[in-house]
Design an enzyme around this catalytic site. Structure first.
Site, short mmCIF file in Angstrom:
data_model
loop_
_atom_site.label_atom_id
_atom_site.label_comp_id
_atom_site.label_asym_id
_atom_site.label_seq_id
_atom_site.Cartn_x
_atom_site.Cartn_y
_atom_site.Cartn_z
N TRP A 104 0.83 -1.22 0.00
CA TRP A 104 0.00 0.00 0.00
C TRP A 104 0.86 1.25 0.00
O TRP A 104 0.52 2.25 -0.66
CB TRP A 104 -0.98 0.01 1.17
CG TRP A 104 -1.98 -1.10 1.06
CD1 TRP A 104 -2.16 -2.13 1.94
CD2 TRP A 104 -2.95 -1.30 0.02
NE1 TRP A 104 -3.17 -2.95 1.49
CE2 TRP A 104 -3.67 -2.47 0.33
CE3 TRP A 104 -3.26 -0.60 -1.15
CZ2 TRP A 104 -4.69 -2.96 -0.49
CZ3 TRP A 104 -4.28 -1.08 -1.97
CH2 TRP A 104 -4.98 -2.25 -1.64
N ASP A 174 -1.89 6.79 5.99
CA ASP A 174 -2.95 5.93 5.47
C ASP A 174 -3.32 4.98 6.61
O ASP A 174 -2.55 4.11 6.97
CB ASP A 174 -2.43 5.16 4.25
CG ASP A 174 -3.41 4.10 3.75
OD1 ASP A 174 -4.51 3.97 4.33
OD2 ASP A 174 -3.07 3.38 2.78
N LYS A 198 -12.77 -1.37 5.88
CA LYS A 198 -12.14 -2.27 6.84
C LYS A 198 -12.70 -2.06 8.24
O LYS A 198 -13.26 -2.96 8.82
CB LYS A 198 -10.62 -2.06 6.84
CG LYS A 198 -9.89 -2.83 5.75
CD LYS A 198 -9.59 -2.00 4.54
CE LYS A 198 -8.96 -2.82 3.43
NZ LYS A 198 -8.18 -1.99 2.51
C1 LIG Z 1 -7.49 -1.58 1.49
C2 LIG Z 1 -6.40 -0.59 1.61
C3 LIG Z 1 -6.21 0.43 0.67
C4 LIG Z 1 -7.03 0.54 -0.60
O1 LIG Z 1 -8.28 1.01 -0.35
P1 LIG Z 1 -9.31 1.31 -1.55
O2 LIG Z 1 -10.41 2.00 -0.83
O3 LIG Z 1 -9.69 -0.01 -2.14
O4 LIG Z 1 -8.63 2.18 -2.53
C5 LIG Z 1 -5.23 1.37 0.91
N1 LIG Z 1 -4.44 1.29 2.00
C6 LIG Z 1 -4.59 0.31 2.92
C7 LIG Z 1 -3.71 0.29 4.11
C8 LIG Z 1 -5.57 -0.66 2.75
O5 LIG Z 1 -5.71 -1.63 3.67
#
Ligand SMILES: *Cc1c(COP(=O)(O)O)cnc(C)c1O
Length: 362
Positions: A104, A174, A198
């Site tokens: 990521w 993030d 999540k």
């Molecule tokens: C799932 C995830 C993403 C991607 O998220 P999207 O909403 O599908 O773009 C980005 N960073 C992390 C840490 C993730 O777990």
């Protein structure tokens, strides 16, 4: 109905609190007496205004977000934030610092490079991304545009337990897979983003918490929809937002407040992850993949002695109501995602299954 539900360990979209879904179900057709559902309501209606204002207020309350930060509900997923962060925050001639803790973070680096220079702050490549270490010791170039981390690596099962001290340089994080899972010192962060699917609700909305003054950096050439200032000025209502997803996130936030807030959820998450890791560490059959000091309390990753056994493990687990345990396709193995909404009973049922499986196949 509830007795027919399984324990869903999927990494995302992920399990939601049953109480939240039942509440949504009960008011789906007629929202709180207005005579129609919230999915049918105008985003300019007072009913929806209450929903989005309530969600914002609960994010502020849970995380202790000060007034000089904006709370935004955007579209495009966390992946759009990879570009938006760089488009809005990169200053001419000043590199951005990125810590590469896995897939990521690497995707965020790729987008940032489209808009400026990227300097590597840390790389987990040598340790196969099983290690993060003490980020408080990282040297931060005070001439940089900003520093960037991914607080929880959903795929490798690693998580920051110490954050870098970036001084006057804005810290961007993030937090897609660990937002609101633990207490957080907001003053350490300048921009946090998280896709909802999540730990916050269903897919379709991305939460952004940012210091408002940071939005002033964006050049005039940044497209309107990709400018943070557009959404700050219009309170996330510049265009039609993902109303239903925001409503669901609002219910999850209320559930979190009722559960006892971040202190309580942190304790519960601690208990769940500790039980699972303790079991893994006592076994020689199961091997944790992440460095013990950097283990994630959200995504528990481990391996079995052989890949064939892992496939059988996933299959047998699903047959007894434990789904979504297959590791990410890029790394293999097993991954149990135990976000806020995964009850303790789910984790203890998994541990019981693991003990039984080891007895039969170990
Ligand atoms: C799932 C995830 C993403 C991607 O998220 P999207 O909403 O599908 O773009 C980005 N960073 C992390 C840490 C993730 O777990």
């Amino acid at each position: 109905m509830e007795s027919e539900r399984v324990f869903n360990f999927s990494a995302g979209p992920a399990t939601l609190p049953v109480e939240v879904m039942e509440k949504a179900q009960a008011e789906f057709v007629n929202f709180r007496g207005i005579g129609y559902g919230i999915a049918e309501a105008s985003h300019r209606s007072s009913a929806f205004e209450e929903v989005i204002d309530g969600a914002e207020a609960n994010v502020r309350k849970l995380l202790g977000v000060p007034d000089d930060y904006a709370i935004l509900f955007l579209q495009g997923g966390a992946s759009t934030q990879f570009a938006m962060v760089a488009m809005n925050l990169m200053l001419p001639g000043k590199p951005a610092l990125y810590a590469d803790t896995g897939a990521w973070a690497a995707k965020a680096v790729k987008e940032a490079k489209l808009f400026g220079e990227v300097t590597e702050l840390y790389s987990g490549a040598d340790s196969e991304f099983t290690h993060i270490g003490d980020a408080t010791q990282w040297a931060i170039d005070q001439e940089a545009s900003y520093a960037y981390i991914c607080s929880n690596n959903t795929i490798r099962g690693t998580q920051y337990h110490f954050f870098p001290d970036t001084g006057d340089i804005p810290l961007v994080a993030d937090m897609s897979s660990d937002i609101l899972s633990r207490r957080l010192d907001m003053s350490r962060f300048d921009l946090i983003f998280a896709g909802a699917q999540k730990n916050l609700g269903p897919a379709g909305v991305t939460l952004v918490i940012m210091k408002k003054e940071l939005a002033d950096r964006a050049a005039d050439t940044v497209p309107t929809m990709l400018k943070y200032s557009t959404h700050i000025d219009k309170h996330s209502l510049f265009n039609t937002p993902p109303c239903f997803s925001i409503y669901m996130v609002g219910l999850v936030l209320e559930w979190l407040v009722e559960t006892g807030g971040l202190e309580e959820i942190e304790t519960i998450n601690e208990t769940k992850s500790h039980a699972l890791y303790e079991f893994i560490d006592m076994s020689i059959f199961y091997q944790g993949t992440a460095e013990p000091g950097d283990r994630s309390k959200m995504n528990v990753t481990f391996r079995l002695p052989e890949e064939e056994l892992e496939a059988l493990f996933v299959k047998e687990a699903a047959a007894v109501g434990l789904t979504g345990l297959k590791g990410h396709r890029s790394v293999g193995g097993i991954r149990a995602s135990i976000y806020n909404a995964m009850p303790l009973a789910g984790v203890s049922t998994l541990i019981d299954f693991m003990a039984d499986f080891e007895e039969r196949h170990g």
